[in-house]
Motif scaffolding. Structure first.
Motif, PDB file in Angstrom:
ATOM      1  N   ASP A  82     -40.866 -18.542 -32.743  1.00  0.00           N
ATOM      2  CA  ASP A  82     -42.060 -18.931 -33.499  1.00  0.00           C
ATOM      3  C   ASP A  82     -42.227 -20.454 -33.535  1.00  0.00           C
ATOM      4  O   ASP A  82     -43.337 -20.969 -33.350  1.00  0.00           O
ATOM      5  CB  ASP A  82     -41.999 -18.390 -34.929  1.00  0.00           C
ATOM      6  N   VAL A  83     -41.130 -21.161 -33.776  1.00  0.00           N
ATOM      7  CA  VAL A  83     -41.185 -22.626 -33.802  1.00  0.00           C
ATOM      8  C   VAL A  83     -41.617 -23.165 -32.440  1.00  0.00           C
ATOM      9  O   VAL A  83     -42.462 -24.066 -32.357  1.00  0.00           O
ATOM     10  CB  VAL A  83     -39.815 -23.216 -34.224  1.00  0.00           C
ATOM     11  N   MET A  84     -41.066 -22.617 -31.374  1.00  0.00           N
ATOM     12  CA  MET A  84     -41.410 -23.081 -30.029  1.00  0.00           C
ATOM     13  C   MET A  84     -42.873 -22.800 -29.695  1.00  0.00           C
ATOM     14  O   MET A  84     -43.542 -23.625 -29.064  1.00  0.00           O
ATOM     15  CB  MET A  84     -40.513 -22.413 -28.984  1.00  0.00           C
ATOM     16  N   ARG A  85     -43.373 -21.642 -30.088  1.00  0.00           N
ATOM     17  CA  ARG A  85     -44.794 -21.332 -29.839  1.00  0.00           C
ATOM     18  C   ARG A  85     -45.691 -22.332 -30.570  1.00  0.00           C
ATOM     19  O   ARG A  85     -46.674 -22.827 -30.003  1.00  0.00           O
ATOM     20  CB  ARG A  85     -45.112 -19.915 -30.285  1.00  0.00           C
ATOM     21  N   ASN A  86     -45.374 -22.592 -31.813  1.00  0.00           N
ATOM     22  CA  ASN A  86     -46.162 -23.558 -32.577  1.00  0.00           C
ATOM     23  C   ASN A  86     -46.040 -24.965 -31.995  1.00  0.00           C
ATOM     24  O   ASN A  86     -47.027 -25.713 -31.951  1.00  0.00           O
ATOM     25  CB  ASN A  86     -45.755 -23.547 -34.048  1.00  0.00           C
ATOM     26  N   ALA A  87     -44.846 -25.320 -31.550  1.00  0.00           N
ATOM     27  CA  ALA A  87     -44.638 -26.638 -30.936  1.00  0.00           C
ATOM     28  C   ALA A  87     -45.469 -26.767 -29.665  1.00  0.00           C
ATOM     29  O   ALA A  87     -46.094 -27.811 -29.425  1.00  0.00           O
ATOM     30  CB  ALA A  87     -43.159 -26.856 -30.637  1.00  0.00           C
ATOM     31  N   SER A  88     -45.494 -25.715 -28.860  1.00  0.00           N
ATOM     32  CA  SER A  88     -46.277 -25.741 -27.629  1.00  0.00           C
ATOM     33  C   SER A  88     -47.754 -25.986 -27.935  1.00  0.00           C
ATOM     34  O   SER A  88     -48.415 -26.795 -27.274  1.00  0.00           O
ATOM     35  CB  SER A  88     -46.102 -24.425 -26.867  1.00  0.00           C
ATOM     36  N   LYS A  89     -48.265 -25.301 -28.944  1.00  0.00           N
ATOM     37  CA  LYS A  89     -49.678 -25.485 -29.335  1.00  0.00           C
ATOM     38  C   LYS A  89     -49.933 -26.917 -29.813  1.00  0.00           C
ATOM     39  O   LYS A  89     -50.963 -27.511 -29.480  1.00  0.00           O
ATOM     40  CB  LYS A  89     -50.049 -24.493 -30.431  1.00  0.00           C
ATOM     41  N   THR A  90     -49.003 -27.443 -30.595  1.00  0.00           N
ATOM     42  CA  THR A  90     -49.175 -28.811 -31.098  1.00  0.00           C
ATOM     43  C   THR A  90     -49.127 -29.815 -29.956  1.00  0.00           C
ATOM     44  O   THR A  90     -49.959 -30.730 -29.890  1.00  0.00           O
ATOM     45  CB  THR A  90     -48.100 -29.138 -32.152  1.00  0.00           C
ATOM     46  N   PHE A  91     -48.166 -29.661 -29.048  1.00  0.00           N
ATOM     47  CA  PHE A  91     -48.094 -30.574 -27.909  1.00  0.00           C
ATOM     48  C   PHE A  91     -49.342 -30.451 -27.032  1.00  0.00           C
ATOM     49  O   PHE A  91     -49.856 -31.456 -26.533  1.00  0.00           O
ATOM     50  CB  PHE A  91     -46.845 -30.308 -27.069  1.00  0.00           C
ATOM     51  N   ALA A  92     -49.836 -29.243 -26.834  1.00  0.00           N
ATOM     52  CA  ALA A  92     -51.032 -29.043 -26.015  1.00  0.00           C
ATOM     53  C   ALA A  92     -52.244 -29.737 -26.645  1.00  0.00           C
ATOM     54  O   ALA A  92     -53.073 -30.312 -25.937  1.00  0.00           O
ATOM     55  CB  ALA A  92     -51.304 -27.553 -25.840  1.00  0.00           C
ATOM     56  N   ARG A  93     -52.323 -29.710 -27.942  1.00  0.00           N
ATOM     57  CA  ARG A  93     -53.466 -30.286 -28.650  1.00  0.00           C
ATOM     58  C   ARG A  93     -53.348 -31.793 -28.846  1.00  0.00           C
ATOM     59  O   ARG A  93     -54.345 -32.510 -28.801  1.00  0.00           O
ATOM     60  CB  ARG A  93     -53.587 -29.591 -30.013  1.00  0.00           C
ATOM     61  N   CYS A  94     -52.128 -32.277 -29.023  1.00  0.00           N
ATOM     62  CA  CYS A  94     -51.959 -33.661 -29.488  1.00  0.00           C
ATOM     63  C   CYS A  94     -51.336 -34.609 -28.475  1.00  0.00           C
ATOM     64  O   CYS A  94     -51.061 -35.757 -28.811  1.00  0.00           O
ATOM     65  CB  CYS A  94     -51.107 -33.663 -30.765  1.00  0.00           C
ATOM     66  N   THR A  95     -51.082 -34.166 -27.283  1.00  0.00           N
ATOM     67  CA  THR A  95     -50.538 -35.057 -26.256  1.00  0.00           C
ATOM     68  C   THR A  95     -51.394 -34.955 -25.003  1.00  0.00           C
ATOM     69  O   THR A  95     -52.209 -34.042 -24.865  1.00  0.00           O
ATOM     70  CB  THR A  95     -49.061 -34.727 -25.929  1.00  0.00           C
ATOM     71  N   THR A  96     -51.188 -35.876 -24.086  1.00  0.00           N
ATOM     72  CA  THR A  96     -51.968 -35.904 -22.849  1.00  0.00           C
ATOM     73  C   THR A  96     -51.053 -36.194 -21.670  1.00  0.00           C
ATOM     74  O   THR A  96     -49.909 -36.610 -21.833  1.00  0.00           O
ATOM     75  CB  THR A  96     -53.053 -36.997 -22.908  1.00  0.00           C
ATOM     76  N   GLY A  97     -51.597 -35.987 -20.483  1.00  0.00           N
ATOM     77  CA  GLY A  97     -50.921 -36.371 -19.251  1.00  0.00           C
ATOM     78  C   GLY A  97     -49.592 -35.682 -19.022  1.00  0.00           C
ATOM     79  O   GLY A  97     -49.396 -34.524 -19.374  1.00  0.00           O
ATOM     80  N   ARG A  98     -48.696 -36.451 -18.427  1.00  0.00           N
ATOM     81  CA  ARG A  98     -47.392 -35.917 -18.049  1.00  0.00           C
ATOM     82  C   ARG A  98     -46.579 -35.474 -19.266  1.00  0.00           C
ATOM     83  O   ARG A  98     -45.897 -34.456 -19.230  1.00  0.00           O
ATOM     84  CB  ARG A  98     -46.619 -36.976 -17.271  1.00  0.00           C
ATOM     85  N   GLU A  99     -46.641 -36.224 -20.352  1.00  0.00           N
ATOM     86  CA  GLU A  99     -45.903 -35.849 -21.561  1.00  0.00           C
ATOM     87  C   GLU A  99     -46.367 -34.488 -22.069  1.00  0.00           C
ATOM     88  O   GLU A  99     -45.554 -33.644 -22.450  1.00  0.00           O
ATOM     89  CB  GLU A  99     -46.057 -36.908 -22.644  1.00  0.00           C
ATOM     90  N   ARG A 100     -47.670 -34.267 -22.058  1.00  0.00           N
ATOM     91  CA  ARG A 100     -48.215 -32.973 -22.480  1.00  0.00           C
ATOM     92  C   ARG A 100     -47.687 -31.876 -21.564  1.00  0.00           C
ATOM     93  O   ARG A 100     -47.196 -30.852 -22.022  1.00  0.00           O
ATOM     94  CB  ARG A 100     -49.743 -32.999 -22.447  1.00  0.00           C
ATOM     95  N   GLN A 101     -47.799 -32.090 -20.283  1.00  0.00           N
ATOM     96  CA  GLN A 101     -47.371 -31.096 -19.299  1.00  0.00           C
ATOM     97  C   GLN A 101     -45.888 -30.759 -19.466  1.00  0.00           C
ATOM     98  O   GLN A 101     -45.508 -29.588 -19.490  1.00  0.00           O
ATOM     99  CB  GLN A 101     -47.648 -31.625 -17.892  1.00  0.00           C
TER     100      GLN A 101
END
Length: 125
Positions: A82-101
């Motif tokens: 659950d934590v990882m799923r939420n983290a993935s959503k947050t990173f997808a929404r709040c980061t860009t470029g290579r870091e997001r990927q």
């Protein structure tokens, strides 16, 4: 066919635990950089700050579960997913470029690994 102690490819629970812990450590290392990438977005800065704490707590809980009974381990694995799923959503929404990927891929990979572990070791789906 997987046994009670191995995943679908014959990989043991210890491997998945290490992968999950490594994923958390990597995520924690990327979170501050990600916050800088969206420095103008107050909501994302806050969400990434909270995520950093959430990931640290999840790491602590996952490490503590290593010595627990199987039911407690399975509960910790499910919480970790659950934590990882939420983290993935947050990173997808709040980061860009290579870091997001990289962050999204790491979180999604950890989710997949732990789902295999849960199917192999835990009685409840």
């Amino acid at each position: 066919m997987p046994s009670a102690t191995t995943g679908s490819k014959g990989v043991g629970a210890a491997h998945y635990l290490r992968v999950g812990v490594a994923g958390l450590v990597l995520s924690l290392g990327f979170a501050p950089q990600a916050a800088q990438a969206q420095a103008g977005t107050a909501a994302c800065k806050r969400d990434l700050f909270v995520l950093d704490s959430t990931l640290r707590n999840a790491l602590r809980d996952l490490e503590a579960a290593g010595q627990a009974a199987d039911d407690a381990k399975c509960a910790a694995y499910r919480k970790h997913v659950d934590v990882m799923r939420n983290a993935s959503k947050t990173f997808a929404r709040c980061t860009t470029g290579r870091e997001r990927q990289e962050n999204v891929a790491q979180m999604d990979g950890s989710v997949a690994d732990f789902e295999v572990l849960i199917r192999a070791r835990c009685t409840k789906p």
